[in-house]
Design a protein around this motif. Structure first.
Motif, PDB file in Angstrom:
ATOM      1  N   LEU A  10       0.825  -1.214   0.000  1.00 37.91           N
ATOM      2  CA  LEU A  10       0.000   0.000   0.000  1.00 37.91           C
ATOM      3  C   LEU A  10       0.861   1.269   0.000  1.00 37.91           C
ATOM      4  O   LEU A  10       0.549   2.239  -0.687  1.00 37.91           O
ATOM      5  CB  LEU A  10      -0.968  -0.006   1.186  1.00 37.91           C
ATOM      6  N   LEU A  89      -5.136  -4.281  -5.038  1.00 36.30           N
ATOM      7  CA  LEU A  89      -4.825  -4.605  -3.648  1.00 36.30           C
ATOM      8  C   LEU A  89      -6.087  -4.488  -2.809  1.00 36.30           C
ATOM      9  O   LEU A  89      -6.795  -3.486  -2.869  1.00 36.30           O
ATOM     10  CB  LEU A  89      -3.756  -3.651  -3.117  1.00 36.30           C
ATOM     11  N   ALA A 111      -3.498  -6.988   0.269  1.00 39.32           N
ATOM     12  CA  ALA A 111      -2.470  -5.987   0.587  1.00 39.32           C
ATOM     13  C   ALA A 111      -1.571  -6.544   1.692  1.00 39.32           C
ATOM     14  O   ALA A 111      -2.056  -7.114   2.661  1.00 39.32           O
ATOM     15  CB  ALA A 111      -3.134  -4.696   1.036  1.00 39.32           C
TER      16      ALA A 111
END
Ligand SMILES: [Zn+2]
Length: 164
Positions: A10, A89, A111
């Motif tokens: 992320l 993600l 993620a």
């Protein structure tokens, strides 16, 4: 020595990250079962991307000339790989709706704070390889060679015996 590249997925997207490089095929051990030779290298590129609603995504590009085994003649054959994929993600907690799961235009990736990029590239390549690669035209290894092969005449005799 196996290479290890780890990113926080992320943060990588937030920072508009970009990664590229080359990995020797000899170091991608999980691919070796599919390959007839492990020389050469895989070129890869991973870029941060965003979906229409700002969804964090990774854009993956992998280029390689791999050597796989033809499932008909069992000889080596070149398999040029030009893989382009977009991975979205998602946090592990998100309950994926059936609709999202069935959307083939993108793949979902949980993620991770420590995403192993080399393992991800291996996964992507394994998914992209053909299950039964074959030359466009080739002939199977000749019958009657090798100690264990059964002569076609013996097989015919056995068939005749069964039908009478
Ligand atoms: Zn072949």
């Amino acid at each position: 020595m196996p290479q290890r590249i780890v990113i926080d997925s992320l943060s990588f997207v937030r920072d508009e990250g970009s990664l590229q490089g080359e990995l020797p095929v000899s170091g991608l051990a999980r691919l070796h079962d599919w390959l007839s030779a492990t020389d050469g290298a895989v070129r890869y590129r991973v870029d941060a991307a965003r979906g229409p609603q700002g969804e964090p995504q990774l854009r993956i590009e992998i280029d390689a000339l791999l050597q796989v085994r033809c499932q008909r003649c069992l000889e080596s054959m070149r398999y040029p790989l030009e893989l382009r994929n977009l991975l979205e993600l998602v946090s592990r907690e998100v309950d994926l709706s059936q609709e999202e799961v069935e959307d083939d235009s993108k793949d979902l990736l949980p993620a991770q704070r420590e995403l192993d990029v080399v393992a991800l590239i291996e996964d992507e390549i394994i998914l992209a390889l053909p299950l039964a690669p074959r030359h466009e035209s080739c002939t199977p290894p000749a019958l009657g060679q090798g100690a264990n092969s059964v002569s076609p005449f013996a097989a015919l005799t056995a068939l005749k015996g069964r039908s009478s």
